[in-house]
Structure formats: C-alpha cells, structure tokens
Design a protein around this motif. Structure first.
Motif, PDB file in Angstrom:
ATOM      1  N   ARG A  85       0.828  -1.212   0.000  1.00  0.00           N
ATOM      2  CA  ARG A  85       0.000   0.000   0.000  1.00  0.00           C
ATOM      3  C   ARG A  85       0.858   1.255   0.000  1.00  0.00           C
ATOM      4  O   ARG A  85       0.519   2.244  -0.648  1.00  0.00           O
ATOM      5  N   ILE A  86       1.975   1.239   0.705  1.00  0.00           N
ATOM      6  CA  ILE A  86       2.882   2.395   0.690  1.00  0.00           C
ATOM      7  C   ILE A  86       3.371   2.633  -0.727  1.00  0.00           C
ATOM      8  O   ILE A  86       3.424   3.777  -1.200  1.00  0.00           O
ATOM      9  N   HIS A  87       3.730   1.562  -1.444  1.00  0.00           N
ATOM     10  CA  HIS A  87       4.163   1.701  -2.837  1.00  0.00           C
ATOM     11  C   HIS A  87       3.091   2.385  -3.676  1.00  0.00           C
ATOM     12  O   HIS A  87       3.385   3.258  -4.490  1.00  0.00           O
ATOM     13  N   LYS A  88       1.826   1.994  -3.494  1.00  0.00           N
ATOM     14  CA  LYS A  88       0.731   2.600  -4.252  1.00  0.00           C
ATOM     15  C   LYS A  88       0.538   4.070  -3.906  1.00  0.00           C
ATOM     16  O   LYS A  88       0.323   4.902  -4.770  1.00  0.00           O
ATOM     17  N   GLY A  92       5.295   7.476  -7.884  1.00  0.00           N
ATOM     18  CA  GLY A  92       5.564   8.631  -8.728  1.00  0.00           C
ATOM     19  C   GLY A  92       6.208   9.817  -8.041  1.00  0.00           C
ATOM     20  O   GLY A  92       6.863  10.613  -8.692  1.00  0.00           O
ATOM     21  N   ASN A  93       6.041   9.981  -6.719  1.00  0.00           N
ATOM     22  CA  ASN A  93       6.652  11.153  -6.093  1.00  0.00           C
ATOM     23  C   ASN A  93       7.899  10.822  -5.281  1.00  0.00           C
ATOM     24  O   ASN A  93       8.524  11.707  -4.713  1.00  0.00           O
ATOM     25  N   GLY A  94       8.262   9.551  -5.201  1.00  0.00           N
ATOM     26  CA  GLY A  94       9.499   9.152  -4.514  1.00  0.00           C
ATOM     27  C   GLY A  94       9.476   9.419  -3.026  1.00  0.00           C
ATOM     28  O   GLY A  94      10.522   9.548  -2.405  1.00  0.00           O
ATOM     29  N   GLY A  95       8.307   9.511  -2.430  1.00  0.00           N
ATOM     30  CA  GLY A  95       8.200   9.818  -1.016  1.00  0.00           C
ATOM     31  C   GLY A  95       8.198   8.584  -0.136  1.00  0.00           C
ATOM     32  O   GLY A  95       8.589   7.492  -0.543  1.00  0.00           O
ATOM     33  N   PHE A  96       7.742   8.787   1.082  1.00  0.00           N
ATOM     34  CA  PHE A  96       7.679   7.722   2.076  1.00  0.00           C
ATOM     35  C   PHE A  96       6.530   8.010   3.021  1.00  0.00           C
ATOM     36  O   PHE A  96       5.944   9.099   2.990  1.00  0.00           O
ATOM     37  N   LEU A  97       6.198   7.050   3.838  1.00  0.00           N
ATOM     38  CA  LEU A  97       5.155   7.214   4.846  1.00  0.00           C
ATOM     39  C   LEU A  97       5.817   7.623   6.146  1.00  0.00           C
ATOM     40  O   LEU A  97       6.734   6.958   6.621  1.00  0.00           O
ATOM     41  N   ARG A  98       5.371   8.740   6.708  1.00  0.00           N
ATOM     42  CA  ARG A  98       5.903   9.199   7.996  1.00  0.00           C
ATOM     43  C   ARG A  98       4.899   8.836   9.086  1.00  0.00           C
ATOM     44  O   ARG A  98       3.718   9.093   8.958  1.00  0.00           O
ATOM     45  N   LEU A  99       5.405   8.225  10.158  1.00  0.00           N
ATOM     46  CA  LEU A  99       4.599   7.901  11.335  1.00  0.00           C
ATOM     47  C   LEU A  99       5.053   8.814  12.460  1.00  0.00           C
ATOM     48  O   LEU A  99       6.247   8.870  12.773  1.00  0.00           O
ATOM     49  N   ARG A 100       4.099   9.550  13.033  1.00  0.00           N
ATOM     50  CA  ARG A 100       4.383  10.436  14.163  1.00  0.00           C
ATOM     51  C   ARG A 100       3.459  10.084  15.312  1.00  0.00           C
ATOM     52  O   ARG A 100       2.348   9.613  15.112  1.00  0.00           O
ATOM     53  N   VAL A 101       3.916  10.363  16.506  1.00  0.00           N
ATOM     54  CA  VAL A 101       3.063  10.261  17.682  1.00  0.00           C
ATOM     55  C   VAL A 101       2.897  11.679  18.203  1.00  0.00           C
ATOM     56  O   VAL A 101       3.875  12.359  18.507  1.00  0.00           O
ATOM     57  N   PHE A 109      -2.363  10.140  23.505  1.00  0.00           N
ATOM     58  CA  PHE A 109      -1.471  10.275  22.357  1.00  0.00           C
ATOM     59  C   PHE A 109      -2.161   9.656  21.150  1.00  0.00           C
ATOM     60  O   PHE A 109      -2.990   8.761  21.285  1.00  0.00           O
ATOM     61  N   GLN A 110      -1.792  10.124  19.964  1.00  0.00           N
ATOM     62  CA  GLN A 110      -2.401   9.574  18.763  1.00  0.00           C
ATOM     63  C   GLN A 110      -1.361   9.353  17.676  1.00  0.00           C
ATOM     64  O   GLN A 110      -0.355  10.047  17.620  1.00  0.00           O
ATOM     65  N   TYR A 111      -1.618   8.350  16.845  1.00  0.00           N
ATOM     66  CA  TYR A 111      -0.755   8.037  15.712  1.00  0.00           C
ATOM     67  C   TYR A 111      -1.155   8.932  14.544  1.00  0.00           C
ATOM     68  O   TYR A 111      -2.336   9.097  14.257  1.00  0.00           O
ATOM     69  N   LYS A 112      -0.177   9.491  13.853  1.00  0.00           N
ATOM     70  CA  LYS A 112      -0.420  10.303  12.661  1.00  0.00           C
ATOM     71  C   LYS A 112       0.383   9.722  11.518  1.00  0.00           C
ATOM     72  O   LYS A 112       1.583   9.474  11.656  1.00  0.00           O
ATOM     73  N   PHE A 113      -0.268   9.506  10.385  1.00  0.00           N
ATOM     74  CA  PHE A 113       0.381   9.012   9.179  1.00  0.00           C
ATOM     75  C   PHE A 113       0.328  10.100   8.127  1.00  0.00           C
ATOM     76  O   PHE A 113      -0.748  10.638   7.843  1.00  0.00           O
ATOM     77  N   VAL A 114       1.480  10.437   7.538  1.00  0.00           N
ATOM     78  CA  VAL A 114       1.565  11.486   6.533  1.00  0.00           C
ATOM     79  C   VAL A 114       2.491  11.013   5.416  1.00  0.00           C
ATOM     80  O   VAL A 114       3.557  10.445   5.691  1.00  0.00           O
ATOM     81  N   VAL A 115       2.102  11.240   4.174  1.00  0.00           N
ATOM     82  CA  VAL A 115       3.005  10.973   3.057  1.00  0.00           C
ATOM     83  C   VAL A 115       3.926  12.181   2.947  1.00  0.00           C
ATOM     84  O   VAL A 115       3.469  13.318   2.897  1.00  0.00           O
ATOM     85  N   ASP A 116       5.215  11.932   2.929  1.00  0.00           N
ATOM     86  CA  ASP A 116       6.203  13.009   2.977  1.00  0.00           C
ATOM     87  C   ASP A 116       7.344  12.680   2.028  1.00  0.00           C
ATOM     88  O   ASP A 116       7.488  11.536   1.592  1.00  0.00           O
ATOM     89  N   ASN A 117       8.166  13.676   1.706  1.00  0.00           N
ATOM     90  CA  ASN A 117       9.357  13.412   0.893  1.00  0.00           C
ATOM     91  C   ASN A 117      10.581  14.164   1.392  1.00  0.00           C
ATOM     92  O   ASN A 117      11.590  14.200   0.710  1.00  0.00           O
ATOM     93  N   ALA A 131       9.615  -0.161   0.288  1.00  0.00           N
ATOM     94  CA  ALA A 131       8.678   0.802   0.878  1.00  0.00           C
ATOM     95  C   ALA A 131       9.298   1.356   2.157  1.00  0.00           C
ATOM     96  O   ALA A 131       9.751   0.595   3.010  1.00  0.00           O
ATOM     97  N   LYS A 132       9.318   2.675   2.286  1.00  0.00           N
ATOM     98  CA  LYS A 132       9.975   3.309   3.428  1.00  0.00           C
ATOM     99  C   LYS A 132       8.963   3.908   4.392  1.00  0.00           C
ATOM    100  O   LYS A 132       8.015   4.577   3.984  1.00  0.00           O
ATOM    101  N   VAL A 133       9.217   3.674   5.674  1.00  0.00           N
ATOM    102  CA  VAL A 133       8.481   4.315   6.755  1.00  0.00           C
ATOM    103  C   VAL A 133       9.512   5.089   7.561  1.00  0.00           C
ATOM    104  O   VAL A 133      10.556   4.549   7.917  1.00  0.00           O
TER     105      VAL A 133
END
Length: 181
Positions: A85-88, A92-101, A109-117, A131-133
């Motif tokens: 799913r991260i690949h999908k 095209g933008n060469g980014g990664f999935l960022r996980l933040r707390v 506390f809450q988990y936050k997922f953001v596509v970032d580059n 696939a990068k996290v």
C-alpha cells in the motif's frame, strides 16, 4: 509516566496574569503541551539509561523478548500488505510514509500518518521491499516493537499500528493510545 498535571502546569505557567475565565487552553495548545511532555519523557528515559550498565539499558528500551543485541532487527515490523500500500500511495513522487506520535486523542497520544518526501536529521528509516516508513526518534520510543499494517474494512481502510508493546491501553478505533509508565 506522563501525567496530565505536568501538562496543566506547563499551560498555567504560560497563562499567568490572564483572567481565570480566559485560561481555558485551546485544542492546539493542549496538543503542543502533550507533544512537549512526550519529548521530555523520552529525554528523561535516555538520561536514566545513561546511568545504567548496557544490559540494563537494553531492558529499559525494549520489551521482553525484543532485545536487539546485534542491531539487525527493525524497530517496527512492516507487514507485506502495508508495504504494497505504501508503494501505491507514494507512487511517482518518490516519497515515504511518515509515522508520528502526537499529543491528543481519546487516550492521550495519537498516531499520525503522513506521506512526505523530506526527512529530518533525527529520523529513523525502516524499509521493507523498497517501501519506506520514517519515524522521528521521540515518536519511535512510543512505537518500538509494534507492527505497522494496512487494514481494509467494510467502512474504511487505513494504516494502523498494531500490537504496540509500549501502549498500556488504546481507544476503540485504535488511533490513540496511553503509553506504559
């Protein structure tokens, strides 16, 4: 253990001289205070670890059965479904999935997922099948040993942190949690 009183005192200090009726903090102020408390919690844990022998440090930063003596185990497990799913998502933008707390949510506390580059200097990169996290160091202490998965349900689909050994409890939807003391 992070206590709400520490957050409340941090907010009280910043509102001295303000009438009591105007002291109610906004959601953004609460989130910032919880995030600051999380950073202080991690910093205190690191200072405590510096005073201990190596084998005790491993116990402090790990869960039973998760001591990574050789440094070859990823701090977060990424499932194959999550990797695909991260690949999908970043295609095209060469980014990664960022996980933040972040501070906030039902349980503190809450988990936050953001596509970032763009990455920061304190980021830790975890990779599976290309696939990068990316997780910053302070957030990593709250999710170390967890499994990151992509869950598809009838109502919604989302990235989720599962089996978090650093979590004492979580809300029903799984997006927020209370860390262990």
């Amino acid at each position: 253990m992070l206590r709400r009183s520490a957050v409340a005192s941090a907010l009280t200090v910043s509102t001295r001289g303000v009438p009591a009726a105007a002291r109610k903090p906004s959601a953004q102020q609460l989130s910032a205070a919880f995030s600051q408390s999380a950073r202080c919690f991690v910093a205190q844990k690191k200072r405590t670890a510096a005073l201990l022998p190596f084998y005790e440090q491993a116990r402090l930063f790990s869960t039973p059965g998760m001591v990574d003596v050789d440094g070859d185990r990823a701090p977060i497990n990424i499932t194959e479904r999550c990797s695909k799913r991260i690949h999908k998502v970043v295609e095209g933008n060469g980014g990664f999935l960022r996980l933040r707390v972040d501070g906030g949510g039902c349980s503190g506390f809450q988990y936050k997922f953001v596509v970032d580059n763009t990455s920061e200097e304190d980021d830790v990169v975890i990779e599976r099948d290309g696939a990068k996290v990316v997780v910053d160091e302070s957030s990593l202490e709250f999710v170390r040993g967890s499994t990151l998965d992509f869950v598809e349900e009838m109502i919604s689909s989302s990235f989720q942190v599962l089996n978090n050994p650093q979590s004492e409890s979580s809300c029903g939807c799984g997006t927020s949690f209370a860390p262990k003391a």
